[in-house]
Design an enzyme around this catalytic site. Structure first.
Site, PDB file in Angstrom:
ATOM      1  CE  LYS A   3      -1.442   5.222  -7.515  1.00 56.22           C
ATOM      2  NZ  LYS A   3      -0.092   5.707  -7.895  1.00 56.22           N
ATOM      3  NE  ARG A   6       5.431  10.686  -2.236  1.00 56.54           N
ATOM      4  CZ  ARG A   6       4.791   9.633  -2.733  1.00 56.54           C
ATOM      5  NH1 ARG A   6       3.523   9.729  -3.062  1.00 56.54           N
ATOM      6  NH2 ARG A   6       5.422   8.493  -2.914  1.00 56.54           N
ATOM      7  NE  ARG A  16       1.325  -0.913  -6.494  1.00 57.60           N
ATOM      8  CZ  ARG A  16       1.177   0.246  -5.854  1.00 57.60           C
ATOM      9  NH1 ARG A  16       0.081   0.535  -5.233  1.00 57.60           N
ATOM     10  NH2 ARG A  16       2.152   1.117  -5.864  1.00 57.60           N
ATOM     11  NE  ARG A  52       7.270   3.619  -5.401  1.00 56.50           N
ATOM     12  CZ  ARG A  52       7.116   4.869  -4.944  1.00 56.50           C
ATOM     13  NH1 ARG A  52       8.158   5.576  -4.569  1.00 56.50           N
ATOM     14  NH2 ARG A  52       5.916   5.388  -4.879  1.00 56.50           N
ATOM     15  NE  ARG A  62       5.640   6.562   0.035  1.00 62.78           N
ATOM     16  CZ  ARG A  62       4.658   6.285  -0.817  1.00 62.78           C
ATOM     17  NH1 ARG A  62       3.540   7.001  -0.800  1.00 62.78           N
ATOM     18  NH2 ARG A  62       4.772   5.300  -1.674  1.00 62.78           N
TER      19      ARG A  62
END
Ligand code: AP5
Length: 229
Positions: free
Chosen positions: A13, A127, A88, A178, A167
């Site tokens: 996203k 990531r 969300r 998540r 992160r």
């Protein structure tokens, strides 16, 4: 153009929202980025949000709705916007509807990027983010830094200067949490916009450029070629 970008954590996203913002001159509103900026600033909101985010859970609807309402009132939003990571929950979707109705606006389209959970875990564990610019790196971009087990360091020198970091919520256990939260609380948001006939699905397993091409093609069909000046 008033867009939302939907999809699981790690579906791409943020990557695609930046490209859409640049092509169409939209304001890119990422609730995750706003919350991380609050955490970095050490604000009261940031202190409260950090524990929730690190656990892979969602920050309260009222807090997030107030944050988005404030951001949508800023002048750069007049040209249109893309919401990333919001809404969300169903309550957030309904709250956004009320917020927009007050300004005689509505969401034009929801872009749903679809990726399988195994690929999400692969992507998120690899990531890294540039601390200064916020640029997102994929596992593939930093693979030359990997150790013998294929693991990329959590922090290091970024290819174009500055440093990158991982992160806190991109650790394996938190990624799984998540994903569970996404299935339970965010799936109903997709149903909500599908009931309003506002969702288009995009195969997010393709290479990034192909995903971007698919999105631009959809936007051209719906809105014409209204690119940024
Ligand atoms: P947020 O920051 O919104 O995280 P997220 O939705 O979990 O999404 P991500 O940023 O992890 O992934 P992405 O889909 O943007 O993927 P990306 O482009 O980076 O939220 C974080 C937390 O904040 C939440 O858990 C919650 O606590 C809180 N929060 C935020 N909004 C909230 C809200 N509205 N309400 C309540 N709480 C909220 O891509 C991932 C990786 O894959 C990158 O490395 C990228 O380079 C790579 N990649 C991208 N596309 C491809 C491709 N096609 N092929 C291969 N690799 C790819």
């Amino acid at each position: 153009m008033h867009l939302i970008i939907l999809g699981a954590p790690g579906s791409g996203k943020g990557t695609q929202a930046v490209r859409i913002k640049e092509r169409y001159g939209l304001a890119h509103i990422s609730t995750g980025d706003i919350l991380r900026a609050e955490v970095a600033a050490g604000s009261e909101l940031g202190r409260r949000a950090k524990a929730v985010m690190d656990a892979g859970q969602l920050v309260g609807d009222d807090i997030v709705l107030a944050m988005v309402g404030k951001r949508l009132a800023q002048p750069d939003c007049v040209r249109g916007w893309i919401l990333d990571g919001f809404p969300r929950t169903r309550a957030q979707a309904e709250g956004l509807g009320r917020l927009l109705a007050g300004a005689d606006l509505d969401v034009d389209l929801g872009l749903l990027i679809q990726v399988q959970p195994e690929e999400v875990i692969r992507r998120l564990s690899g990531r890294r983010v540039n601390r200064a610019s916020g640029r997102i790196y994929s596992r593939e971009e930093l693979i030359h830094l990997a150790d013998a087990t294929g693991e990329i360091p959590a922090a290091g020198a970024a290819p174009e200067g500055g440093d990158f970091y991982q992160r806190d919520d991109d650790k394996a256990d938190t990624i799984r949490d998540r994903l569970a939260v996404y299935e339970e609380q965010t799936r109903p948001v997709i149903d909500y916009y599908e009931n309003h006939d506002k969702v288009v699905r995009i195969d997010g397993a393709q290479p990034m450029e192909r995903v971007t091409d698919a999105i631009f093609s959809i936007l051209r069909d719906r809105f014409g070629s209204r690119e940024s000046a």
